[in-house]
Design an enzyme around this catalytic site. Structure first.
Site, PDB file in Angstrom:
ATOM      1  N   HIS A 212       0.802  -1.238   0.000  1.00  0.00           N
ATOM      2  CA  HIS A 212       0.000   0.000   0.000  1.00  0.00           C
ATOM      3  C   HIS A 212       0.828   1.279   0.000  1.00  0.00           C
ATOM      4  CE1 HIS A 212      -3.478  -2.396   0.239  1.00  0.00           C
ATOM      5  NE2 HIS A 212      -3.738  -2.361   1.535  1.00  0.00           N
TER       6      HIS A 212
ATOM      7  N   HIS B  50      -9.755   2.581   0.793  1.00  0.00           N
ATOM      8  CA  HIS B  50      -9.738   1.430   1.702  1.00  0.00           C
ATOM      9  C   HIS B  50     -10.839   1.519   2.756  1.00  0.00           C
ATOM     10  CE1 HIS B  50      -8.012  -1.940   3.854  1.00  0.00           C
ATOM     11  NE2 HIS B  50      -7.042  -2.024   3.000  1.00  0.00           N
TER      12      HIS B  50
ATOM     13  N   GLU C 127     -11.655  -2.808  -2.669  1.00  0.00           N
ATOM     14  CA  GLU C 127     -10.548  -1.970  -3.157  1.00  0.00           C
ATOM     15  C   GLU C 127     -10.423  -2.116  -4.680  1.00  0.00           C
ATOM     16  OE1 GLU C 127      -7.080  -2.983  -0.537  1.00  0.00           O
ATOM     17  OE2 GLU C 127      -8.672  -3.867   0.692  1.00  0.00           O
TER      18      GLU C 127
HETATM   19  C1  G6D Z   1      -4.099  -7.019   5.611  1.00  0.00           C
HETATM   20  O1  G6D Z   1      -3.915  -8.481   3.739  1.00  0.00           O
HETATM   21  C2  G6D Z   1      -4.653  -7.407   4.262  1.00  0.00           C
HETATM   22  C3  G6D Z   1      -4.601  -6.268   3.307  1.00  0.00           C
HETATM   23  O2  G6D Z   1      -5.235  -6.618   2.085  1.00  0.00           O
HETATM   24  C4  G6D Z   1      -5.307  -5.065   3.929  1.00  0.00           C
HETATM   25  O3  G6D Z   1      -5.261  -3.979   3.035  1.00  0.00           O
HETATM   26  C5  G6D Z   1      -4.616  -4.723   5.229  1.00  0.00           C
HETATM   27  O4  G6D Z   1      -4.687  -5.812   6.112  1.00  0.00           O
HETATM   28  C6  G6D Z   1      -5.287  -3.564   5.922  1.00  0.00           C
HETATM   29  O5  G6D Z   1      -2.728  -6.823   5.483  1.00  0.00           O
END
Ligand code: G6D
Length: 344
Positions: A101, A175, A309
């Site tokens: 991210h 998100h 997402e």
């Molecule tokens: C965890 O694997 C998930 C991700 O997809 C998510 O965006 C994150 O938590 C907040 O890592």
């Protein structure tokens, strides 16, 4: 339509958009974070349907990315490295050996320039940010705008635009964790989801796509005719287990079948349709949500919310058959996701 703004924590601004039907959207200039989304149930009762913190300070070190704009690259980049035109780039890691991210000080952790706007039919906030040339090791300086618009058709539109000074990689998303029961009355287990997708990306134990596109048919990932999210939460399917008991997977959309996703919640009667020009979506059912968190509607818990997402996947950096996230110096990244709220 109405728009108000207020300073929070003496450093951020929270904008609140209200349409003529009472729907209310609140968002911060910090991270473009959606802090509240108030929507009526079948009886017209207005309740909040997104997860957010009680204390806004908690947004600063938020490993859950509640409500935030995600970029420069949403998702995981394996080993935090990628190749572009024969050159290998090494990004900073922030999850094991990988880059998640956008890494540290990414788009969810910056104060965006904000400009509000309004007319009789819509109100919104246009957020702008210029990523510095060496932001986390990405090539090129990215100039990004994200515009939130609420209208009287009960649509919340997210419009993303970006340009770059040199070829780079970029894929943006939001998100937000939705919970249509309202005010976190229950988990999302009984949310009924319909999704126009025939395939999803297989994950390894580190949640990195393997490059295999798996058919949804005959699995808890088949939402073509509608399915409860609980189907993947109490499933022995290896991919649901890998994800921590639920979904955390990228689904590829079928072309031109809209809305791409429809969600309904039986108790409240709330419904949400999602239409986008993105090629797919990561559906994440908050499998790792720590129950110690104080949210605006009570304590968090596993499966308290579901994220949609919409994005192209960074797996395409390695598996080129997938929709690309490369942005050329003369390209404009232009994506829209529309959330439409109604009830039955
Ligand atoms: C965890 O694997 C998930 C991700 O997809 C998510 O965006 C994150 O938590 C907040 O890592």
């Amino acid at each position: 339509m109405e728009i108000t703004e207020k300073e929070v924590l003496n450093k951020w601004i929270e904008y609140t958009l209200t349409n003529d039907n009472g729907i209310q959207v609140s968002l911060l200039n910090y991270g473009g974070i959606l802090t509240k989304l108030v929507v009526p149930d079948r009886e017209g009762k207005l309740e909040n349907i997104v997860l957010g913190y009680q204390n806004f300070e908690d947004y600063e070190q938020d490993s859950n990315y509640f409500g935030a704009i995600i970029g420069r690259v949403a998702g995981r980049i394996e080993n935090a490295s990628f190749e572009l035109d024969g050159k290998t780039y090494q990004l900073k890691t922030n999850e094991g050996n990988h880059h998640l991210h956008g890494g540290e000080s990414a788009f969810h952790q910056v104060i965006w320039d904000a400009m509000s706007f309004q007319n009789d039919d819509e109100a919104g906030v246009k957020l702008s940010h210029t990523g510095s040339d060496d932001a986390g090791g990405y090539p090129g300086r990215a100039d990004v705008t994200v515009t939130y618009t609420l209208n009287n058709k009960n649509e919340l539109l997210l419009d993303y635009e970006a340009t770059t000074t040199e070829k780079t990689i970029l894929t943006l998303t939001n998100h937000t964790y939705f919970n249509l029961t309202g005010n976190l009355k229950d988990t999302i287990e009984n949310h009924q989801v319909s999704m126009n997708s025939e395939q999803f990306l297989e994950l390894d134990e580190a949640l990195i796509p393997t490059g295999n596109c798996l058919d949804v048919a005959g699995t808890p990932f088949d939402f073509r005719e509608g399915n409860r999210l609980a189907a993947g939460m109490h499933s022995s399917h290896q991919q649901n287990t890998i994800a921590g008991g639920g979904y955390d997977h990228y689904f590829l959309f079928n072309e031109n079948e809209v809305p791409h996703i429809s969600i309904s919640e039986p108790t409240s009667g709330r419904m949400l349709d999602i239409t986008t020009n993105q090629p797919g979506v990561v559906m994440y059912t908050s499998n790792s949500l720590d129950k110690a968190l104080q949210l605006s509607d009570g304590n968090s818990r596993k499966h308290a919310g579901v994220c949609f997402e919409t994005q192209a996947s960074p797996a395409s950096l390695k598996y080129h058959q997938l929709p690309s996230i490369i942005l050329g110096a003369n390209d404009t990244y232009k994506k829209q996701t529309c959330f439409t709220f109604h009830s039955k």
